[in-house]
Design an enzyme around this catalytic site. Structure first.
Site, short mmCIF file in Angstrom:
data_model
loop_
_atom_site.label_atom_id
_atom_site.label_comp_id
_atom_site.label_asym_id
_atom_site.label_seq_id
_atom_site.Cartn_x
_atom_site.Cartn_y
_atom_site.Cartn_z
N LYS A 175 -7.53 -2.04 14.91
CA LYS A 175 -8.69 -2.18 14.01
C LYS A 175 -9.67 -3.20 14.58
O LYS A 175 -10.89 -2.97 14.59
CB LYS A 175 -8.23 -2.69 12.63
N HIS A 214 11.05 28.51 12.24
CA HIS A 214 10.42 29.38 13.24
C HIS A 214 9.59 28.58 14.23
O HIS A 214 8.80 29.14 14.97
CB HIS A 214 9.57 30.43 12.53
N GLY A 261 0.82 -1.22 0.00
CA GLY A 261 0.00 0.00 0.00
C GLY A 261 0.85 1.26 0.00
O GLY A 261 0.61 2.20 -0.76
O1 LIG Z 1 -5.55 0.47 0.52
P1 LIG Z 1 -6.23 -0.11 1.72
O2 LIG Z 1 -6.35 -1.60 1.61
O3 LIG Z 1 -7.57 0.54 1.93
O4 LIG Z 1 -5.33 0.15 2.97
C1 LIG Z 1 -5.04 1.45 3.41
C2 LIG Z 1 -3.89 1.46 4.36
O5 LIG Z 1 -4.18 0.67 5.50
C3 LIG Z 1 -3.01 0.01 5.95
O6 LIG Z 1 -3.18 -1.34 5.74
C4 LIG Z 1 -2.73 0.29 7.40
O7 LIG Z 1 -3.87 0.22 8.15
C5 LIG Z 1 -1.89 0.57 5.10
O8 LIG Z 1 -0.83 -0.29 4.96
C6 LIG Z 1 -2.59 0.88 3.83
O9 LIG Z 1 -1.87 1.77 3.04
#
Ligand SMILES: O=P(O)(O)OC[C@H]1O[C@](O)(CO)[C@@H](O)[C@@H]1O
Length: 547
Positions: free
Chosen positions: A512, A384, A267
């Site tokens: 999560k 700053h 990702g």
């Molecule tokens: O593209 P997805 O599957 O929605 O995931 C979004 C993001 O969530 C993650 O899995 C982390 O929660 C990242 O690695 C990833 O970029």
């Protein structure tokens, strides 16, 4: 496999630090008038001066010996060959294939991935051309004027950072917006000013399971359908970017309007894939191709240059030096370019999600520090705000300064002033100002001696604060591509040294999972799970006060 800190090369570096810590960069520069020439390198349109680091040629030799000992060269090759180096997920790591402009075959399990990479690039190109030319229209026949990318993490930070960095190349006829946070404020505030008939949504999610993205996408769809009065409008106003066709279809987006990528694209390494669609829409497909070409040039350098002349390797090893031997805990990135304002946030995910690991590839706990906290702000704003601590605080904070010779904005002498600040900061951080120098300056200004002696310690700068300076001719799609790839490979280099898998992210899962449990409780109006007392009380307070 022994841990890296058990290797003799590691121990040699520890001993070396004990002698080097007593040296000052002023003395190192004085001892070698050609230090700056020797410790600078060019690659893929970037110039790196790494001479203002607390290193000597011996340090580099020892770091390079460590890199050899962990077979860095072999790991680079394994990545480029498509081996499943993401071992906890059994996946290859092939963002380099997405920008493989020379198009040589790259095999995953015996199958060349390049035809499918090129097919999706072709699909992106024709879609981008249709939207930009006005051939692709909204449901009521209006031209698309606004694109809203709905995605989070890697499906947001990369495209957002690049679109902002390439503002001078953007089409004025097509504005791109980014919605990531599940906080309704983000979506509502973005849509407030948009006309549904002229808005195109890109739902970007590798997995298409991410709560934030799906929640925002559902709300965006409701907004659109309510305004245009027909669910059929969705087909003209929603496209998806994902690896997961089933879930895209389940959401209600026609898979004909889907741009795929693959599980070998992480990702946070995905902006080169169809996740880059908002970039291509914003700056045109040709510019997007130049971005890929810049990254490819850096890939070729990383793959082929000797380790001692390899920009990402050198930056990675110098980072290791500070983190593991000099005790640094953070790394700051300071772009002297307003368009690069999202680069630090982008690199936070790139680096911290990749190298924020506590066990090696085989699951053994590490016995040394791994990824640093990455942070930063554009210069001169940072000057700053927090530079005080970098100059005179008690922490060692290695800093990367990034700037361009030419600006896109020829306004008076803004750019020379901006860059004068960059150069001055690196000089000040390196040289510092001794007590004697501070005192002499105060006395020369006419101050009485007692007051000068009182003030001098406050006006003393220890110096010896390490910096890299990265310069490019101009921030173009090509140099930006090279810059991002440089950081990707630096992260990989460090992950290899630490023996960790830089390409998974299990650490994001627990929160999560627990959020899912708590959301059910909030919906039911009572806690049922086995929470700690603090969390239970907080959730109950939330439930009660909303009644
Ligand atoms: O593209 P997805 O599957 O929605 O995931 C979004 C993001 O969530 C993650 O899995 C982390 O929660 C990242 O690695 C990833 O970029």
């Amino acid at each position: 496999m022994p841990l890296v800190n058990e290797l003799p090369q590691w121990q040699a570096l520890q001993q070396h630090w004990e002698t080097l810590r007593l040296q000052h960069l002023r003395a190192l520069f004085a001892a070698d008038p050609r230090r700056a020439e020797r410790m600078s390198i060019q690659a893929a349109g970037l110039y790196l001066d790494y001479s203002k680091n607390l290193i000597t040629p011996d340090t580099l030799d020892l770091l390079l010996a460590l890199a050899e000992a962990v077979d860095l060269r072999g790991w680079i090759e394994r990545m480029f060959q498509g081996e499943p180096i993401n071992n906890t997920e059994g996946r290859a790591v092939l963002h380099i294939a997405l920008r493989n402009r020379s198009n040589h075959p790259i095999l995953v399990e015996g199958c060349d991935v390049m035809p499918k990479v090129n097919r999706v690039l072709g699909q992106m190109e024709s879609f981008v051309n249709r939207v930009r030319s006005g051939d692709w229209r909204g449901y009521t026949g209006e031209r698309i004027t606004d694109v809203v990318n709905i995605g989070i993490g890697g499906s947001n930070l990369g495209p957002k950072m690049v679109c902002t960095a390439l503002t001078p190349y953007q089409s004025e006829a097509l504005r791109v917006h980014f919605v990531s946070n599940i906080d309704a404020a983000h979506l509502v505030e973005t849509l407030r000013h948009l006309d549904p008939a002229r808005t195109l949504f890109i739902v970007a999610s590798k997995t298409f399971t991410t709560q934030e993205t799906l929640t925002n996408a559902h709300s965006a769809r409701d907004w659109l359908v309510a305004a245009l009065g027909d669910p059929k409008a969705v087909a003209r106003h929603f496209v998806a970017v994902s690896t997961n066709a089933e879930r895209v279809a389940a959401f209600g987006i026609d898979t004909a309007n889907m741009f795929v990528f693959w599980d070998w694209v992480g990702g946070r390494y995905s902006l080169w894939s169809a996740i880059g669609l908002p970039i291509a829409l914003s700056v045109g497909f040709e510019r997007f191709s130049e971005l890929l070409a810049g990254a490819h040039a850096m890939d070729e350098h990383f793959r082929t240059a000797p380790l001692a002349e390899n920009m990402p390797v050198l930056m990675g090893l110098i980072g290791i030096w500070y983190i593991n031997f000099a005790g640094a805990r953070t790394q700051t990135v300071l772009p002297y370019d307003q368009s690069l304002r999202y680069l630090p946030a982008y690199l936070q995910q790139g680096d911290m999600e990749s190298n924020g690991k506590g066990v090696t590839r085989d699951g053994t706990p590490v016995a040394y520090s791994t990824g640093p906290v990455v942070w930063g702000e554009p210069g001169t704003d940072g000057q700053h705000a927090f530079y005080q601590l970098i100059h005179q605080g008690t922490q060692l904070i290695p800093a990367d300064f990034i700037g361009a010779i030419h600006s896109h904005y020829a306004l008076g002498d803004h750019h020379p002033k901006l860059m004068a600040n960059l150069f001055a900061q690196t000089e000040a951080l390196m040289r510092g100002r001794t007590y004697d120098e501070a005192l002499a300056e105060l006395l020369a200004s006419g101050m009485d001696e007692a007051h000068a002696r009182f003030l001098a310690p406050h006006r003393t700068f220890p110096g010896n604060r390490p910096t890299n300076t990265l310069l490019m001719e101009r921030l173009t799609p090509h140099t930006l591509g090279a810059l991002i790839a440089l950081y990707e490979h630096r992260i990989f280099t460090q992950g290899v040294i630490w023996g960790i898998n830089s390409f998974d992210q299990w650490g994001v899962e627990l929160g999560k999972q627990l959020a899912g449990v708590i959301l059910d409780e909030i919906r039911q109006g009572k806690t049922t799970a086995d929470h700690d007392p603090s969390t239970r009380l907080l959730v109950e307070r939330f439930i009660q006060q909303r009644r």
